[in-house]
Design a protein around this motif. Structure first.
Motif, PDB file in Angstrom:
ATOM      1  N   ILE A 220      27.478 -28.511  -2.675  1.00 36.76           N
ATOM      2  CA  ILE A 220      26.436 -27.630  -2.136  1.00 36.76           C
ATOM      3  C   ILE A 220      26.972 -26.862  -0.943  1.00 36.76           C
ATOM      4  CG2 ILE A 220      24.206 -27.620  -0.943  1.00 36.76           C
ATOM      5  CD1 ILE A 220      23.468 -30.090  -2.694  1.00 36.76           C
ATOM      6  N   VAL A 221      27.678 -27.546  -0.049  1.00 36.59           N
ATOM      7  CA  VAL A 221      28.228 -26.893   1.142  1.00 36.59           C
ATOM      8  C   VAL A 221      29.307 -25.887   0.765  1.00 36.59           C
ATOM      9  CG1 VAL A 221      29.537 -27.279   3.259  1.00 36.59           C
ATOM     10  CG2 VAL A 221      27.620 -28.780   2.682  1.00 36.59           C
ATOM     11  N   SER A 222      30.129 -26.221  -0.225  1.00 31.14           N
ATOM     12  CA  SER A 222      31.189 -25.292  -0.650  1.00 31.14           C
ATOM     13  C   SER A 222      30.590 -23.975  -1.130  1.00 31.14           C
ATOM     14  CB  SER A 222      32.028 -25.921  -1.769  1.00 31.14           C
ATOM     15  OG  SER A 222      32.729 -27.044  -1.289  1.00 31.14           O
ATOM     16  N   ARG A 223      29.513 -24.048  -1.896  1.00 31.32           N
ATOM     17  CA  ARG A 223      28.852 -22.825  -2.361  1.00 31.32           C
ATOM     18  C   ARG A 223      28.233 -22.058  -1.196  1.00 31.32           C
ATOM     19  NH1 ARG A 223      28.819 -26.403  -6.379  1.00 31.32           N
ATOM     20  NH2 ARG A 223      28.970 -25.669  -8.539  1.00 31.32           N
ATOM     21  N   ALA A 224      27.675 -22.788  -0.241  1.00 28.12           N
ATOM     22  CA  ALA A 224      27.074 -22.129   0.919  1.00 28.12           C
ATOM     23  C   ALA A 224      28.139 -21.408   1.736  1.00 28.12           C
ATOM     24  CB  ALA A 224      26.350 -23.149   1.784  1.00 28.12           C
ATOM     25  N   LYS A 225      29.280 -21.999   1.912  1.00 33.60           N
ATOM     26  CA  LYS A 225      30.347 -21.371   2.692  1.00 33.60           C
ATOM     27  C   LYS A 225      30.891 -20.129   1.995  1.00 33.60           C
ATOM     28  CE  LYS A 225      31.875 -25.312   5.433  1.00 33.60           C
ATOM     29  NZ  LYS A 225      32.995 -26.227   5.786  1.00 33.60           N
ATOM     30  N   ARG A 226      30.903 -20.137   0.678  1.00 35.57           N
ATOM     31  CA  ARG A 226      31.330 -18.932  -0.044  1.00 35.57           C
ATOM     32  C   ARG A 226      30.319 -17.801   0.139  1.00 35.57           C
ATOM     33  NH1 ARG A 226      33.008 -22.658  -4.111  1.00 35.57           N
ATOM     34  NH2 ARG A 226      31.166 -22.242  -5.399  1.00 35.57           N
ATOM     35  N   ALA A 227      29.038 -18.163   0.298  1.00 35.85           N
ATOM     36  CA  ALA A 227      28.006 -17.144   0.481  1.00 35.85           C
ATOM     37  C   ALA A 227      28.024 -16.561   1.888  1.00 35.85           C
ATOM     38  CB  ALA A 227      26.630 -17.736   0.188  1.00 35.85           C
ATOM     39  N   ALA A 228      28.560 -17.308   2.853  1.00 34.47           N
ATOM     40  CA  ALA A 228      28.587 -16.842   4.247  1.00 34.47           C
ATOM     41  C   ALA A 228      29.975 -17.019   4.833  1.00 34.47           C
ATOM     42  CB  ALA A 228      27.563 -17.594   5.071  1.00 34.47           C
ATOM     43  N   PRO A 229      30.962 -16.261   4.320  1.00 28.21           N
ATOM     44  CA  PRO A 229      32.328 -16.393   4.834  1.00 28.21           C
ATOM     45  C   PRO A 229      32.390 -15.981   6.306  1.00 28.21           C
ATOM     46  CG  PRO A 229      32.125 -14.444   3.443  1.00 28.21           C
ATOM     47  CD  PRO A 229      30.855 -15.205   3.294  1.00 28.21           C
ATOM     48  N   GLY A 230      33.088 -16.765   7.091  1.00 22.45           N
ATOM     49  CA  GLY A 230      33.227 -16.446   8.506  1.00 22.45           C
ATOM     50  C   GLY A 230      32.165 -17.064   9.388  1.00 22.45           C
ATOM     51  N   ALA A 231      31.106 -17.608   8.810  1.00 24.68           N
ATOM     52  CA  ALA A 231      30.052 -18.228   9.608  1.00 24.68           C
ATOM     53  C   ALA A 231      30.483 -19.617  10.069  1.00 24.68           C
ATOM     54  CB  ALA A 231      28.762 -18.322   8.808  1.00 24.68           C
ATOM     55  N   ASP A 232      30.065 -19.987  11.258  1.00 27.51           N
ATOM     56  CA  ASP A 232      30.319 -21.330  11.779  1.00 27.51           C
ATOM     57  C   ASP A 232      29.218 -22.263  11.293  1.00 27.51           C
ATOM     58  OD1 ASP A 232      32.586 -20.541  13.239  1.00 27.51           O
ATOM     59  OD2 ASP A 232      31.350 -19.898  14.928  1.00 27.51           O
ATOM     60  N   PHE A 233      29.611 -23.345  10.648  1.00 30.53           N
ATOM     61  CA  PHE A 233      28.646 -24.299  10.098  1.00 30.53           C
ATOM     62  C   PHE A 233      28.526 -25.528  10.991  1.00 30.53           C
ATOM     63  CE2 PHE A 233      28.905 -21.732   6.412  1.00 30.53           C
ATOM     64  CZ  PHE A 233      27.881 -22.081   5.553  1.00 30.53           C
ATOM     65  N   ARG A 234      27.285 -25.966  11.183  1.00 35.99           N
ATOM     66  CA  ARG A 234      27.003 -27.274  11.766  1.00 35.99           C
ATOM     67  C   ARG A 234      26.055 -28.013  10.819  1.00 35.99           C
ATOM     68  NH1 ARG A 234      24.909 -27.485  17.768  1.00 35.99           N
ATOM     69  NH2 ARG A 234      23.238 -26.179  16.888  1.00 35.99           N
ATOM     70  N   PHE A 235      26.183 -29.331  10.806  1.00 38.30           N
ATOM     71  CA  PHE A 235      25.380 -30.153   9.915  1.00 38.30           C
ATOM     72  C   PHE A 235      24.612 -31.183  10.729  1.00 38.30           C
ATOM     73  CE2 PHE A 235      29.369 -28.933   7.911  1.00 38.30           C
ATOM     74  CZ  PHE A 235      28.904 -28.164   6.868  1.00 38.30           C
ATOM     75  N   GLY A 236      23.380 -31.435  10.326  1.00 39.08           N
ATOM     76  CA  GLY A 236      22.559 -32.409  11.028  1.00 39.08           C
ATOM     77  C   GLY A 236      21.840 -33.323  10.059  1.00 39.08           C
ATOM     78  N   LEU A 237      21.478 -34.505  10.543  1.00 40.26           N
ATOM     79  CA  LEU A 237      20.806 -35.489   9.688  1.00 40.26           C
ATOM     80  C   LEU A 237      19.771 -36.255  10.501  1.00 40.26           C
ATOM     81  CD1 LEU A 237      20.634 -37.064   6.972  1.00 40.26           C
ATOM     82  CD2 LEU A 237      22.399 -38.605   7.897  1.00 40.26           C
ATOM     83  N   VAL A 238      18.576 -36.393   9.933  1.00 42.80           N
ATOM     84  CA  VAL A 238      17.530 -37.264  10.469  1.00 42.80           C
ATOM     85  C   VAL A 238      17.042 -38.135   9.322  1.00 42.80           C
ATOM     86  CG1 VAL A 238      15.255 -37.413  11.523  1.00 42.80           C
ATOM     87  CG2 VAL A 238      16.823 -35.583  12.215  1.00 42.80           C
ATOM     88  N   ALA A 239      17.176 -39.444   9.456  1.00 43.24           N
ATOM     89  CA  ALA A 239      16.696 -40.383   8.443  1.00 43.24           C
ATOM     90  C   ALA A 239      15.455 -41.092   8.982  1.00 43.24           C
ATOM     91  CB  ALA A 239      17.776 -41.403   8.110  1.00 43.24           C
ATOM     92  N   TYR A 240      14.542 -41.461   8.093  1.00 42.19           N
ATOM     93  CA  TYR A 240      13.330 -42.114   8.582  1.00 42.19           C
ATOM     94  C   TYR A 240      12.742 -43.044   7.541  1.00 42.19           C
ATOM     95  CZ  TYR A 240      10.517 -38.775   5.830  1.00 42.19           C
ATOM     96  OH  TYR A 240       9.955 -38.040   4.807  1.00 42.19           O
TER      97      TYR A 240
END
Length: 422
Positions: A220-240
């Motif tokens: 999923i992330v690989s496809r997202a990075k191809r859609a936004a080349p050059g963008a800086d990505f950060r990832f976050g997680l909240v579990a509950y």
């Protein structure tokens, strides 16, 4: 007791400083209301009432493939308003105030959409805007001033800012459906950053969903990075989970490293629960309160769940979505198997207020337990992974991406580029 199945992601987002407006006893209309005269809600003539779904099958899904559909309630606001009124009364849940919505599409002189154009909205004559952001997919701006504590605004002042700093402004009426506003320029949307957060229900019924996300996250992330080349990505997680479990909310914050996010996911396990509601309100608010980047970028929350918050906390869940809208954070709720009417209602409302979409799993692959039919007029069923990839590609490129004919497993209603039509 919730049912098990493979579920997915839910995104959410919002507006800063909204809480005070929601809870204040000011003379303006409240951001959350118990009763809204539906005759005053914008009606879009091309849309239809929610109706019994009629399936128009194309081809069966391969056994074991997770399937899903979605509804973009932003594009189908009149239908959602009717649904909101009915379900609020039936479920005893209050509504976000959707009166006098602002719905604008920015286009260039060539009639092409202008996603990513910076804009502000203010009360006519006000010194400061009550909302600012960047035009979204297909140059669309969808804002609910009353839900943000601004009361009933019959008119708003729109200001847009071009790349060279030039500003144009005009006064627009609210509640008139989609209004096209033309600017003499072209814009290619290139987000500078992408903040992508997952809010995940990790109670016992969500084991299959958690395993699915852990397995598919890299793709999923690989496809997202191809859609936004050059963008800086950060990832976050909240579990509950919920009170009485090993934890209520675990907030992992942001990381720049995709590998760290994958380690966080692998470290989770699905356990606890035991009753239907969970601590969804606290988890969503924790995600909304993260240190989101500002500026020209994407702030996305995927909330993956199969249960609502406790009824006494349902207002807190809606308020979190309104705060997200103020911050320019979009929420994408993904309803898993076992999702009941309360969860669908609250997740759809949160997605609408924050400019996201509501996604839901379907029974087309024969995997897991039965899924409730969503109360929407139209949708298309594809593989869940393909749907998430399209949603992300749409947000990151500013151009709506639809499923190819070969991807569609089943169609319900009359669907056209996100609109449900007669």
């Amino acid at each position: 007791m919730k049912q098990s199945w493979i579920k997915a992601l839910c995104l959410g987002v919002g507006l800063a400083g909204c809480d005070a407006a929601i809870i204040s006893e000011s003379p303006v209309e409240p951001a959350i209301v118990a009763d809204t005269p539906m005759a005053e809600v914008m009606i879009e003539p091309v849309l239809v009432e929610e109706r019994a779904s009629v399936s128009l099958g194309r081809r069966p899904a391969r056994q074991g493939v997770v399937t899903a559909g979605d509804i973009d309630d932003t594009l189908n606001l009149a239908a959602f308003s009717r649904y909101q009124a009915r379900q609020s009364k039936a479920l005893g849940l209050k509504r976000a105030n959707l009166l006098t919505p602002v719905q604008i599409q920015l286009v260039g002189h060539n009639n092409k959409p202008l996603p990513g154009m910076h804009y502000t909205l203010r009360k006519p004559g006000a010194a400061e805007p009550f909302h600012s952001g960047y035009a979204g997919v297909d140059g669309r701006i969808s804002v609910f001033p009353a839900s943000l504590g601004q009361g009933r605004l019959n008119k708003v002042e729109l200001r847009t800012f071009s790349a060279d700093g030039a500003m144009r402004q005009e006064i627009l009426s609210t509640g008139k459906g989609w209004q096209r506003v033309t600017r003499e320029e072209t814009v290619r949307y290139n987000p500078e950053f992408v903040d992508l957060v997952f809010v995940f229900d990790t109670t016992g019924s969500m084991g299959d969903e958690l395993a699915w996300l852990t397995k598919e996250f890299k793709g999923i992330v690989s496809r997202a990075k191809r859609a936004a080349p050059g963008a800086d990505f950060r990832f976050g997680l909240v579990a509950y989970r919920d009170k009485g479990d090993a934890y209520e909310v675990q907030n992992y914050g942001f990381t720049l490293k995709q590998s760290q996010m994958q380690r966080w996911l692998r470290g989770l396990n699905a356990d606890g629960g035991g009753d239907y509601p969970e601590a969804a309100d606290r988890a969503l608010r924790a995600a909304v309160d993260l240190n989101w980047k500002r500026g020209k970028g994407e702030r996305l929350i995927f909330h993956i769940a199969d249960a609502p918050p406790h009824k006494s906390n349902s207002l807190a869940y809606t308020r979190a979505a309104q705060v997200a809208a103020g911050k320019g954070v979009q929420i994408f709720g993904l309803g898993a198997s076992g999702v009941g009417d309360e969860a669908e209602y609250l997740m759809r409302q949160a997605s609408l207020v924050s400019g996201g979409r509501y996604l839901f799993l379907t029974d087309d692959s024969g995997v897991g337990q039965a899924h409730a039919e969503p109360k929407v007029a139209c949708y298309r069923v594809t593989r869940l992974k393909a749907l998430l990839s399209r949603v992300l590609a749409s947000e990151l490129t500013g151009k709506r991406v639809e499923a190819a004919r070969s991807e569609v497993i089943r169609s319900v209603g009359v669907y056209s580029d996100g609109f449900c039509q007669q």
